[in-house]
Design a protein around this motif. Sequence first.
Motif, PDB file in Angstrom:
ATOM      1  N   GLY A 164      -8.156  -8.858   4.806  1.00 17.06           N
ATOM      2  CA  GLY A 164      -7.781  -8.394   3.420  1.00 17.06           C
ATOM      3  C   GLY A 164      -9.166  -8.462   2.571  1.00 17.06           C
ATOM      4  O   GLY A 164      -9.994  -9.422   2.708  1.00 17.06           O
ATOM      5  N   GLU A 214      -6.996   2.409  -5.150  1.00 14.48           N
ATOM      6  CA  GLU A 214      -5.990   3.468  -5.210  1.00 14.48           C
ATOM      7  C   GLU A 214      -6.179   4.057  -6.955  1.00 14.48           C
ATOM      8  O   GLU A 214      -6.031   5.152  -7.029  1.00 14.48           O
ATOM      9  CB  GLU A 214      -4.649   2.944  -5.128  1.00 14.48           C
ATOM     10  N   SER A 223      -7.439  -5.588  -4.243  1.00 13.28           N
ATOM     11  CA  SER A 223      -8.353  -4.692  -3.894  1.00 13.28           C
ATOM     12  C   SER A 223      -7.762  -3.397  -3.412  1.00 13.28           C
ATOM     13  O   SER A 223      -8.267  -2.180  -3.755  1.00 13.28           O
ATOM     14  CB  SER A 223      -9.043  -5.143  -2.607  1.00 13.28           C
ATOM     15  N   GLU A 224      -6.419  -3.435  -3.129  1.00 12.25           N
ATOM     16  CA  GLU A 224      -5.683  -2.209  -2.963  1.00 12.25           C
ATOM     17  C   GLU A 224      -5.556  -1.403  -4.372  1.00 12.25           C
ATOM     18  O   GLU A 224      -5.574  -0.091  -4.279  1.00 12.25           O
ATOM     19  CB  GLU A 224      -4.371  -2.365  -2.347  1.00 12.25           C
ATOM     20  N   PHE A 243      -4.132  -7.526  -2.042  1.00  9.92           N
ATOM     21  CA  PHE A 243      -3.513  -6.252  -2.863  1.00  9.92           C
ATOM     22  C   PHE A 243      -4.217  -5.744  -4.110  1.00  9.92           C
ATOM     23  O   PHE A 243      -4.017  -4.789  -4.391  1.00  9.92           O
ATOM     24  CB  PHE A 243      -1.892  -6.478  -3.223  1.00  9.92           C
ATOM     25  N   GLY A 301       0.792  -1.233  -0.137  1.00 10.29           N
ATOM     26  CA  GLY A 301      -0.028  -0.188   0.026  1.00 10.29           C
ATOM     27  C   GLY A 301       0.834   1.252   0.014  1.00 10.29           C
ATOM     28  O   GLY A 301       0.626   2.370  -0.540  1.00 10.29           O
TER      29      GLY A 301
END
Length: 459
Positions: free
Chosen positions: A367, A411, A406-407, A404, A174
């Motif tokens: 997560g 973003e 979904s991150e 990650f 992140g």
Amino acid sequence: MIADELEARLRAAVAAAMPQAIAELTELVAIPSISWPAFDQAPMRASAEAIRALADQTGVFDDVAIRTARIPGTDEDGQPAVLGVRDAAGRRVLLYAHHDVQPVGDEAIWLTSPFVATERDGRLYGRGTADDKAGVLTHLTALKVVREVLGDDFGLGVSLFVEGEEEYGSRSFGQFLIDNRDALAADLIVVADSGNWDSDTPGLTVALRGNARFTLRVRTLTHALHSGMFGGAVPDAMLATIKLLNSLWDETGAVAVPGLRSRDGVVPEYDEQRLREETDLPTTSTPIGTGPILDRIWNRPSITVTGIDHATTAAASNTLSPEVTVVISARVAPGQDAVEAYQAIKAHLEAHAPFGAQLEFSEVDCGQGFEAQPGWATELGLEALEKGYGVAPVELGVGGSIPFISELAAEFPDAGILVTAVLDPQGSPHSPNESLHLATFEHAVLAEAILLASLATSA
């Protein structure tokens, strides 16, 4: 999509490029890039350096560098990642893969040395061959082919992000996104780190389960007691733990926790025989849950006890245990917030604690799952996969979690995300004798080259 003549040129260029791609993959596999701190970390840097050099040799990027990011809440940097950037007018694509690998486990189970890539019966064996160094080479080889066929100025902005700690929780991921947001921003994100339907049929992952992992301590006594003197009247922690954990599932083994939701999704045919073949499920064991098997794996929650602290059999004594500690790992259906799911499990356990047992929750790690949004990116990805493999792709859900993604979606909310694969079900990622089906590898490179050429020529 691209014209037939361009597609033919891409096919020929990919076929010609594969021997070098396999040789480069072989060199990467030889580097034991295990990101867990308990292992020697020098190979992680060596792996990043090797990938930086390979990326630079493509001639595609304006800049290629090795970068790290701070792990939030610590004074520690994450593992080295490779970031390559090519600026150009028009659309921009971000290509993701990771270069760290799992530990090898018991080397005696491996048929060949885990860090010596060995070809056998059309497969390349070795740790990282499929997960995910083949993903790295898929990106680099596809880029080289597109540059060769379309020329240096092929009208597509490209960012390459090869992470170094995916197998160890992507702890600095992140922060890396925040630190390098301008360089990573893209119209389309391609994540080469999932699985295909089989070695001939491509898969496009459109749904991933989230996860909620935590440690639970169950305590019933101030201290241990003699089981003969007080057994039958005083509750020990193991009894309470067994009864408490049993409340998490119904009689079929399906999750029975109020507040955990399921996803309404269509699944392809997949029978019990295929499940047994892919898992080596003993004939004496029966599958758990009800309904279509893939629906149970892709669209519904699951709960597993993955660890326990208690007396070993060798050290067992006639004692009532005061406390037992377990680790619980839940997979959360796509579309449900992972923190919400954890709170539902916590509330259920608190409501079902027997004999006044005291519960303590710690080391909570949540997560988020992923659901692809339909649109131009998905359509383009499905078309490219069909051309690259010569077979219509299957839209897949995945029971595992890749938080990650979904991150990335959070973003870069306006970007299309394609979760693609080089791995097939026989690839045994994370297990001994991990392998890459070489024909699948070539199909994956061709599909990505077609995808990139389509983006470049339509920009």
